[in-house]
Design a protein around this motif. Sequence first.
Motif, short mmCIF file in Angstrom:
data_model
loop_
_atom_site.label_atom_id
_atom_site.label_comp_id
_atom_site.label_asym_id
_atom_site.label_seq_id
_atom_site.Cartn_x
_atom_site.Cartn_y
_atom_site.Cartn_z
N ARG A 4 -1.88 -13.18 -5.73
CA ARG A 4 -2.24 -14.53 -5.09
C ARG A 4 -1.42 -15.36 -4.47
O ARG A 4 -0.02 -14.99 -4.59
N PRO A 5 -1.93 -16.43 -3.55
CA PRO A 5 -0.87 -16.89 -2.75
C PRO A 5 0.08 -17.72 -3.86
O PRO A 5 -0.29 -18.40 -4.75
N ASP A 42 6.39 -12.73 -10.49
CA ASP A 42 5.19 -12.87 -11.29
C ASP A 42 4.55 -11.53 -11.69
O ASP A 42 3.89 -11.52 -12.66
N ALA A 43 4.93 -10.62 -10.74
CA ALA A 43 4.47 -9.27 -11.34
C ALA A 43 5.22 -8.10 -10.52
O ALA A 43 5.97 -8.40 -9.55
N VAL A 44 5.09 -6.84 -11.19
CA VAL A 44 5.85 -5.84 -10.57
C VAL A 44 4.92 -4.80 -10.44
O VAL A 44 4.04 -4.45 -11.60
N THR A 49 2.71 -2.06 -0.29
CA THR A 49 3.23 -3.46 -0.24
C THR A 49 2.66 -4.27 0.72
O THR A 49 2.23 -5.40 0.53
N ALA A 50 2.25 -3.79 1.88
CA ALA A 50 1.64 -4.20 2.83
C ALA A 50 0.07 -4.62 2.11
O ALA A 50 -0.54 -5.71 2.79
N GLU A 51 -0.35 -3.70 1.63
CA GLU A 51 -1.78 -3.85 1.00
C GLU A 51 -1.68 -4.97 0.02
O GLU A 51 -2.89 -5.75 -0.06
N TYR A 52 -0.75 -5.03 -0.70
CA TYR A 52 -0.69 -6.16 -1.82
C TYR A 52 -0.41 -7.62 -1.15
O TYR A 52 -0.89 -8.42 -1.87
N ALA A 53 0.23 -7.54 -0.07
CA ALA A 53 0.50 -8.99 0.56
C ALA A 53 -0.80 -9.57 1.31
O ALA A 53 -0.77 -10.92 1.75
N ARG A 54 -1.88 -8.74 1.42
CA ARG A 54 -3.07 -9.17 2.07
C ARG A 54 -3.60 -10.45 1.47
O ARG A 54 -4.25 -11.24 2.21
N TRP A 57 3.96 -13.57 -1.70
CA TRP A 57 5.06 -12.99 -1.17
C TRP A 57 5.62 -11.50 -2.04
O TRP A 57 5.64 -11.43 -3.22
N CYS A 58 5.41 -10.37 -1.10
CA CYS A 58 5.63 -8.98 -1.91
C CYS A 58 6.79 -8.53 -1.22
O CYS A 58 6.94 -8.25 0.13
#
Length: 234
Positions: free
Chosen positions: A50-51, A112-114, A66-71, A75-76
Amino acid sequence: MPRANLDKDPHEVAAMFDGVARGYDRANSVMTFGFDRRWRTTTARVLDARPGEKVLDLAAGTGVSTAEYARGGAWCLAADFSLGMLRSGRHRGVPMVAADALHLPFADDSFDAVTVSLGIRNFVDTRAALLEIARVVRPGGRLVVCEVSTPPFAPIRFVYRKFLLRLMTLFGRFSSTNPEAYSYLAESMLAWPDQRSFAETIASAGWESVEWLNLTFGVVAIHRAIKPPLDSKA
């Protein structure tokens, strides 16, 4: 590259991925018959970045995940120990860093997450990596791992191991810039533990609420876990 086992030489594994970096994403899609896109989408939903959140995408390769998760606005950061993979993904526009999963260059409680997608089986010591990941995740933060697994239904498991895996490897070899590397990748898939065994390894590293979701009949599974909150240690 030697035959896949659980005592992998990290330098040899890194060199292998450097060698396949240029055509890795294309070969991966061919090898998985395009299911890799669907697995990334589902992993992104499970991750639910989340933002305002900071997410470490470990063993990120070229950063396609990474690009998928950043959508979603988080911040990824893409991290990988193969410089060749990171260089091949520079066009994706996500932040990248070279990092060893067993010695992450981050402070405690930084993320926050890995997440790790189709890469944790290449770590030289899975449990040590899970402990190191827990160090850099904040209390109450989460772990999401998408990795090959074991189809629970015996007929599908037989077809997967005896036929489908060989076909996937053959396709990967023909579409790769380093065909020999795909023999290692296939062997590493067969050597990887099943869903419950991996869940037990995650739990043994101190993670809580470990659960998994089978994808594509269990050929791949997503494992999710939580780092214990501070008040749970009181």
